[in-house]
Design a protein around this motif. Structure first.
Motif, PDB file in Angstrom:
ATOM      1  N   THR A  93       3.367  -6.743 -25.177  1.00 26.28           N
ATOM      2  CA  THR A  93       2.758  -7.239 -26.598  1.00 26.28           C
ATOM      3  C   THR A  93       2.879  -6.119 -26.959  1.00 26.28           C
ATOM      4  O   THR A  93       2.400  -5.217 -28.039  1.00 26.28           O
ATOM      5  CB  THR A  93       2.770  -8.463 -27.022  1.00 26.28           C
ATOM      6  N   THR A 124       0.444   1.418 -42.477  1.00 26.33           N
ATOM      7  CA  THR A 124      -0.131   1.309 -40.870  1.00 26.33           C
ATOM      8  C   THR A 124       0.214  -0.487 -40.324  1.00 26.33           C
ATOM      9  O   THR A 124      -0.586   0.050 -39.672  1.00 26.33           O
ATOM     10  CB  THR A 124      -0.300   2.004 -40.585  1.00 26.33           C
ATOM     11  N   PRO A 125       1.340  -0.425 -41.104  1.00 26.12           N
ATOM     12  CA  PRO A 125       1.415  -2.299 -40.591  1.00 26.12           C
ATOM     13  C   PRO A 125       0.813  -2.839 -39.222  1.00 26.12           C
ATOM     14  O   PRO A 125       0.109  -3.587 -39.245  1.00 26.12           O
ATOM     15  CB  PRO A 125       2.844  -3.412 -41.965  1.00 26.12           C
ATOM     16  N   ARG A 126       1.878  -2.241 -38.539  1.00 23.76           N
ATOM     17  CA  ARG A 126       1.583  -2.785 -37.185  1.00 23.76           C
ATOM     18  C   ARG A 126       0.299  -1.452 -36.730  1.00 23.76           C
ATOM     19  O   ARG A 126      -0.117  -2.702 -35.812  1.00 23.76           O
ATOM     20  CB  ARG A 126       2.665  -1.910 -36.182  1.00 23.76           C
ATOM     21  N   ALA A 184       5.249   1.057 -31.523  1.00 24.35           N
ATOM     22  CA  ALA A 184       5.702   0.935 -33.091  1.00 24.35           C
ATOM     23  C   ALA A 184       4.282   1.572 -33.758  1.00 24.35           C
ATOM     24  O   ALA A 184       4.632   2.042 -35.366  1.00 24.35           O
ATOM     25  CB  ALA A 184       5.512  -0.512 -33.840  1.00 24.35           C
ATOM     26  N   ALA A 185       3.279   1.449 -33.415  1.00 27.11           N
ATOM     27  CA  ALA A 185       2.336   2.511 -34.503  1.00 27.11           C
ATOM     28  C   ALA A 185       2.439   3.560 -34.108  1.00 27.11           C
ATOM     29  O   ALA A 185       1.755   4.684 -35.229  1.00 27.11           O
ATOM     30  CB  ALA A 185       0.478   1.677 -33.490  1.00 27.11           C
ATOM     31  N   TYR A 225      -4.221 -10.140 -27.900  1.00 28.08           N
ATOM     32  CA  TYR A 225      -3.563 -10.345 -26.491  1.00 28.08           C
ATOM     33  C   TYR A 225      -3.710 -10.986 -24.969  1.00 28.08           C
ATOM     34  O   TYR A 225      -3.001 -11.317 -24.444  1.00 28.08           O
ATOM     35  CB  TYR A 225      -2.957  -8.481 -26.534  1.00 28.08           C
ATOM     36  N   ASP A 257       3.174  -3.408 -28.816  1.00 26.15           N
ATOM     37  CA  ASP A 257       2.295  -2.502 -30.729  1.00 26.15           C
ATOM     38  C   ASP A 257       2.300  -1.433 -30.492  1.00 26.15           C
ATOM     39  O   ASP A 257       2.241  -0.576 -31.738  1.00 26.15           O
ATOM     40  CB  ASP A 257       1.716  -3.541 -30.630  1.00 26.15           C
ATOM     41  N   GLN A 300      -2.645  -2.229 -44.214  1.00 20.38           N
ATOM     42  CA  GLN A 300      -1.411  -3.528 -43.900  1.00 20.38           C
ATOM     43  C   GLN A 300      -0.457  -2.745 -44.067  1.00 20.38           C
ATOM     44  O   GLN A 300       0.563  -2.782 -44.080  1.00 20.38           O
ATOM     45  CB  GLN A 300      -2.147  -4.591 -44.637  1.00 20.38           C
ATOM     46  N   GLN A 320      -2.094  -4.457 -37.381  1.00 21.22           N
ATOM     47  CA  GLN A 320      -1.778  -5.695 -36.710  1.00 21.22           C
ATOM     48  C   GLN A 320      -2.341  -5.651 -35.056  1.00 21.22           C
ATOM     49  O   GLN A 320      -3.516  -6.311 -34.998  1.00 21.22           O
ATOM     50  CB  GLN A 320      -0.827  -6.074 -36.732  1.00 21.22           C
ATOM     51  N   LEU A 321      -1.893  -4.406 -34.924  1.00 16.90           N
ATOM     52  CA  LEU A 321      -3.196  -3.847 -33.446  1.00 16.90           C
ATOM     53  C   LEU A 321      -4.155  -4.082 -33.559  1.00 16.90           C
ATOM     54  O   LEU A 321      -5.291  -4.719 -32.815  1.00 16.90           O
ATOM     55  CB  LEU A 321      -2.323  -2.458 -32.711  1.00 16.90           C
ATOM     56  N   GLU A 357       3.831   4.755 -36.872  1.00 16.98           N
ATOM     57  CA  GLU A 357       3.817   5.329 -37.920  1.00 16.98           C
ATOM     58  C   GLU A 357       3.092   5.716 -38.535  1.00 16.98           C
ATOM     59  O   GLU A 357       2.711   6.502 -39.572  1.00 16.98           O
ATOM     60  CB  GLU A 357       3.269   3.276 -38.014  1.00 16.98           C
TER      61      GLU A 357
END
Length: 239
Positions: free
Chosen positions: A198, A78-80, A205-206, A5, A202, A75, A83-84, A209
């Motif tokens: 950003t 909990t995809p976000r 979103a996490a 980030y 995320d 992935q 990625q975080l 999830e």
């Protein structure tokens, strides 16, 4: 692996940290005493966990915090969040390198002509400065981020973050002073992430999830009882 980030806005580890303890100093004597105590744990459940913690390859690495968080971190699930954690991994690792490259501190396994938990990593580690610990920076950054996402599990998450760094002592890859200052850089990375839009998107979103995983009742995909047994084994003399 996605980019981090922070880009070039990383903490300056050379500015933030004192020099590592000099040989023949009291600080280095303590590092040596902790090394000896940690190496006595070979063959224990704590050594097995440290070996697992040493492996930063994905998708394995994020599973280290599944038990503390109480839900899978994958992935698929909990995809976000996954990625975080990848992006924070990049920032937390790179944030250590101004000091690493300046001091070029020799790692304990090289100093003593010994081995680490993962022999395959040793060639790369020989040329990578020991101070501060990148694994510790990463583990502490992850624990702080996950605590923000799930404050009701703060104690478990912070304890796991501490243990993730201390696994480097058991693995003979770092001195304790490397680990202590690795936490400083991990905390610095997380502090700078707070103003990154950003990252904050995320995080939102996490959170959703994690809540969805809790509602579904899905359990971590690792052996949490075995992890708890390993974490109960402490390293004498660790600060």
């Amino acid at each position: 692996m996605p980019a981090g980030y922070l880009g070039n806005n990383l903490p300056d580890s050379l500015l933030l940290l004192p020099p590592p303890p000099a040989e023949n100093s009291a600080g280095f004597s303590h590092d040596q005493a902790v090394h000896d105590a940690a190496q006595a744990l070979k063959g224990t459940a704590r050594y097995t966990l440290a070996t697992a913690d040493a492996n930063l390859h994905l998708p394995h690495a994020t599973t280290a915090f599944e038990c503390a968080l109480g839900v899978p971190i994958t992935q698929a699930d909990t995809p976000r969040l996954y990625q975080l954690m990848q992006r924070v991994m990049v920032d937390a690792g790179l944030g250590t390198y101004t000091a690493k490259n300046h001091y070029k501190r020799i790692r304990p396994f090289v100093h003593y002509n010994e081995h680490t938990c993962l022999a395959a990593d040793e060639a790369a580690l020989r040329g990578d400065g020991s101070y501060p610990s990148g694994h510790t920076s990463l583990g502490w950054a992850w624990s702080l981020v996950l605590t923000d996402l799930s404050p009701e599990r703060a104690n478990a998450l912070l304890a796991r973050g501490r243990a993730f760094g201390e696994s480097r002592l058991v693995c003979n890859a770092h001195w304790q002073s490397d680990v202590l200052e690795g936490r400083t850089i991990g905390a610095g990375v997380v502090a700078q992430l707070q103003s990154n839009p950003t990252f904050q998107a995320d995080m939102q979103a996490a959170r959703k999830e994690i809540a969805a995983q809790r509602t579904s009742g899905k359990s971590p995909g690792v052996d949490c009882a075995a992890e708890a047994k390993a974490l109960a084994i402490k390293i004498p003399g660790v600060l």
